[in-house]
Motif scaffolding. Structure first.
Motif, mmCIF file in Angstrom:
data_model
loop_
_atom_site.group_PDB
_atom_site.id
_atom_site.type_symbol
_atom_site.label_atom_id
_atom_site.label_comp_id
_atom_site.label_asym_id
_atom_site.label_seq_id
_atom_site.Cartn_x
_atom_site.Cartn_y
_atom_site.Cartn_z
ATOM 1 N N ALA A 192 0.744 -0.948 0.121
ATOM 2 C CA ALA A 192 0.362 -0.409 -0.529
ATOM 3 C C ALA A 192 0.854 1.016 -0.217
ATOM 4 O O ALA A 192 0.701 2.276 -0.704
ATOM 5 C CB ALA A 192 -0.729 0.024 1.126
ATOM 6 N N LEU A 193 1.854 1.402 -0.025
ATOM 7 C CA LEU A 193 2.897 2.304 0.857
ATOM 8 C C LEU A 193 4.266 2.258 -0.896
ATOM 9 O O LEU A 193 4.881 3.596 -0.553
ATOM 10 C CB LEU A 193 3.564 2.180 2.013
ATOM 11 N N ASP A 194 3.570 1.134 -1.434
ATOM 12 C CA ASP A 194 4.843 1.368 -2.659
ATOM 13 C C ASP A 194 6.324 0.920 -1.794
ATOM 14 O O ASP A 194 6.708 2.009 -2.532
ATOM 15 C CB ASP A 194 4.640 2.004 -3.942
ATOM 16 N N ILE A 195 6.545 0.583 -1.320
ATOM 17 C CA ILE A 195 7.928 0.108 -0.651
ATOM 18 C C ILE A 195 8.368 -1.687 -0.450
ATOM 19 O O ILE A 195 7.310 -2.292 -0.295
ATOM 20 C CB ILE A 195 7.994 1.007 1.094
ATOM 21 N N THR A 196 9.364 -1.264 0.043
ATOM 22 C CA THR A 196 9.866 -2.792 -0.148
ATOM 23 C C THR A 196 9.256 -3.494 1.597
ATOM 24 O O THR A 196 9.498 -2.730 2.581
ATOM 25 C CB THR A 196 11.772 -3.153 0.134
ATOM 26 N N THR A 197 9.410 -4.444 2.051
ATOM 27 C CA THR A 197 8.301 -4.989 3.250
ATOM 28 C C THR A 197 9.909 -4.959 4.097
ATOM 29 O O THR A 197 9.133 -3.913 5.249
ATOM 30 C CB THR A 197 8.312 -6.507 3.440
ATOM 31 N N SER A 198 10.614 -4.728 3.460
ATOM 32 C CA SER A 198 12.549 -4.176 4.675
ATOM 33 C C SER A 198 12.503 -3.064 4.755
ATOM 34 O O SER A 198 12.328 -2.390 6.292
ATOM 35 C CB SER A 198 13.407 -4.797 4.130
ATOM 36 N N THR A 199 12.002 -1.838 3.842
ATOM 37 C CA THR A 199 11.993 -0.759 4.474
ATOM 38 C C THR A 199 10.508 -0.485 4.908
ATOM 39 O O THR A 199 10.904 0.499 5.547
ATOM 40 C CB THR A 199 11.626 -0.355 3.243
ATOM 41 N N PHE A 200 9.317 -1.121 5.017
ATOM 42 C CA PHE A 200 8.675 -0.672 6.249
ATOM 43 C C PHE A 200 8.982 -1.078 7.587
ATOM 44 O O PHE A 200 8.532 -0.035 8.528
ATOM 45 C CB PHE A 200 7.007 -1.304 5.442
ATOM 46 N N THR A 201 9.574 -2.344 7.640
ATOM 47 C CA THR A 201 9.992 -3.113 9.116
ATOM 48 C C THR A 201 10.911 -1.403 9.502
ATOM 49 O O THR A 201 10.883 -1.434 10.508
ATOM 50 C CB THR A 201 10.557 -4.063 8.492
ATOM 51 N N GLU A 202 11.872 -1.069 8.158
ATOM 52 C CA GLU A 202 13.047 -0.209 8.877
ATOM 53 C C GLU A 202 12.603 0.998 9.776
ATOM 54 O O GLU A 202 12.207 1.387 10.925
ATOM 55 C CB GLU A 202 13.977 0.021 7.888
ATOM 56 N N HIS A 203 11.541 1.174 8.638
ATOM 57 C CA HIS A 203 10.410 2.674 9.086
ATOM 58 C C HIS A 203 10.154 2.814 10.765
ATOM 59 O O HIS A 203 9.959 3.756 11.443
ATOM 60 C CB HIS A 203 8.931 3.366 8.247
ATOM 61 N N SER A 205 9.631 0.120 13.049
ATOM 62 C CA SER A 205 10.608 -0.220 14.113
ATOM 63 C C SER A 205 11.795 1.572 14.444
ATOM 64 O O SER A 205 11.817 1.676 15.935
ATOM 65 C CB SER A 205 12.118 -0.740 13.650
ATOM 66 N N ALA A 206 11.820 2.057 13.488
ATOM 67 C CA ALA A 206 12.543 4.020 13.547
ATOM 68 C C ALA A 206 11.424 4.256 14.888
ATOM 69 O O ALA A 206 11.449 5.250 15.542
ATOM 70 C CB ALA A 206 13.154 4.072 12.432
ATOM 71 N N ALA A 207 9.984 5.103 14.164
ATOM 72 C CA ALA A 207 9.452 5.176 14.821
ATOM 73 C C ALA A 207 8.860 4.897 16.103
ATOM 74 O O ALA A 207 8.583 5.228 17.001
ATOM 75 C CB ALA A 207 8.334 5.338 13.726
ATOM 76 N N GLN A 208 8.866 2.925 15.971
ATOM 77 C CA GLN A 208 8.071 3.057 17.189
ATOM 78 C C GLN A 208 9.429 2.780 18.250
ATOM 79 O O GLN A 208 8.838 2.964 19.248
ATOM 80 C CB GLN A 208 8.423 1.238 16.972
ATOM 81 N N ARG A 209 10.730 3.181 18.292
ATOM 82 C CA ARG A 209 11.733 3.083 19.333
ATOM 83 C C ARG A 209 11.485 4.660 20.046
ATOM 84 O O ARG A 209 11.418 5.201 20.713
ATOM 85 C CB ARG A 209 13.044 3.411 18.404
ATOM 86 N N LYS A 210 11.620 5.488 18.515
ATOM 87 C CA LYS A 210 11.426 7.047 19.288
ATOM 88 C C LYS A 210 10.087 7.284 19.737
ATOM 89 O O LYS A 210 10.123 8.007 21.428
ATOM 90 C CB LYS A 210 11.044 7.869 17.849
ATOM 91 N N LEU A 211 8.730 6.316 19.857
ATOM 92 C CA LEU A 211 7.498 6.499 20.813
ATOM 93 C C LEU A 211 8.238 6.286 21.858
ATOM 94 O O LEU A 211 7.910 5.841 22.948
ATOM 95 C CB LEU A 211 6.943 5.887 19.970
ATOM 96 N N LEU A 212 8.238 5.090 22.105
ATOM 97 C CA LEU A 212 8.634 4.196 23.245
ATOM 98 C C LEU A 212 9.303 5.170 23.853
ATOM 99 O O LEU A 212 9.620 4.776 25.752
ATOM 100 C CB LEU A 212 8.853 2.803 22.324
ATOM 101 N N GLY A 213 10.736 5.005 23.522
ATOM 102 C CA GLY A 213 11.600 6.082 24.223
ATOM 103 C C GLY A 213 11.070 6.977 24.742
ATOM 104 O O GLY A 213 11.385 7.679 25.819
ATOM 105 N N ALA A 214 10.132 8.136 24.426
ATOM 106 C CA ALA A 214 9.191 9.207 25.036
ATOM 107 C C ALA A 214 8.728 8.856 26.479
ATOM 108 O O ALA A 214 8.905 9.098 27.265
ATOM 109 C CB ALA A 214 8.303 10.208 23.517
ATOM 110 N N VAL A 215 7.795 7.766 25.618
ATOM 111 C CA VAL A 215 7.131 7.372 27.070
ATOM 112 C C VAL A 215 7.489 6.363 28.575
ATOM 113 O O VAL A 215 8.023 6.984 29.203
ATOM 114 C CB VAL A 215 6.268 6.368 26.292
ATOM 115 N N ILE A 216 8.981 5.936 28.043
ATOM 116 C CA ILE A 216 9.809 5.286 28.782
ATOM 117 C C ILE A 216 10.947 6.079 29.208
ATOM 118 O O ILE A 216 11.230 6.163 31.095
ATOM 119 C CB ILE A 216 10.981 3.843 28.315
ATOM 120 N N ASP A 217 11.071 7.094 28.882
ATOM 121 C CA ASP A 217 12.188 8.065 29.287
ATOM 122 C C ASP A 217 11.128 9.099 30.615
ATOM 123 O O ASP A 217 11.748 9.369 31.367
ATOM 124 C CB ASP A 217 12.702 8.829 28.307
#
Length: 218
Positions: A192-203, A205-217
């Motif tokens: 749906a995003l017209d990207i590869t599955t690996s690229t989707f996973t990378e984006h 993971s990066a977004a989740q890491r930022k959001l979780l970091g804000a919550v946990i910190d």
């Protein structure tokens, strides 16, 4: 018991707000950081906001009314002046003794957050905004709850996410990727995003890491 309501609204404001206009022309998010009334002329307001730096905007003519006053790598602080009480959505809300606590702009839309003391005041403010501005959309309402401890409230700065990361999160959420059972798998969202599955996973993971970091910190 506190009866306040936190409201987040969106207004099509490119025609009345320099911050929203900048976000539309630059096609990047921007946000307001401060404003002050001029001591020399009480009818003039000086405001500053953060947006992409002029060097990054090779295809955009930065408005002559904006002055770049500070640079943060690829972002800059811009300053502009406007007349007090003329067309500003923030002032419309603040006229009801409800200070605007957060101002952000994206694609010409102005996102405003404020606290109303009760539902009657909120309804009056929403009615006034609908009468004055086009494209009003109430994004979120949150009623005050005394059982929420102060340290349970977390501020998440969504501007920490890149445009692509936000698009990936929004698309995955809309398609049910986070539901159980899943409404869509990684491959389907990637298509749906017209990207590869690996690229989707990378984006993702990066977004989740930022959001979780804000919550946990916090």
């Amino acid at each position: 018991m506190a009866t306040g309501i936190r409201a987040e609204v969106r207004i099509d404001a490119a025609s009345v707000c320099p911050v929203a206009q900048f976000s539309a022309e630059a096609e990047m998010a921007s946000h307001s950081v401060s404003k002050s009334v001029s001591p020399a002329d009480e009818r003039t307001v000086t405001e500053e906001f953060i947006g992409a730096s002029a060097e990054e905007l090779t295809d955009v003519d930065v408005d002559e009314g904006l002055t770049e006053v500070f640079r943060y790598g690829s972002s800059s602080a811009y300053r502009f002046e406007r007349e007090l009480g003329v067309g500003c959505p923030c002032e419309c809300i603040e006229a009801f003794d409800c200070p605007v606590t957060d101002v952000r702009a994206r694609d010409g839309g102005l996102y405003l957050t404020f606290h109303a003391p009760e539902m009657a005041t909120l309804q009056t403010i929403i009615g006034e905004l609908r009468d004055r501005y086009s494209g009003l959309d109430v994004q979120r309402l949150l009623r005050s709850r005394e059982e929420y401890a102060a340290d349970s409230l977390v501020f998440v700065d969504r501007s920490a996410l890149t445009d692509r990361q936000r698009e990936v999160l929004e698309t995955a959420h809309r398609m049910g990727y986070f539901d159980h059972p899943k409404g869509a798998n990684a491959g389907e969202v990637a298509t749906a995003l017209d990207i590869t599955t690996s690229t989707f996973t990378e984006h993702l993971s990066a977004a989740q890491r930022k959001l979780l970091g804000a919550v946990i910190d916090s």
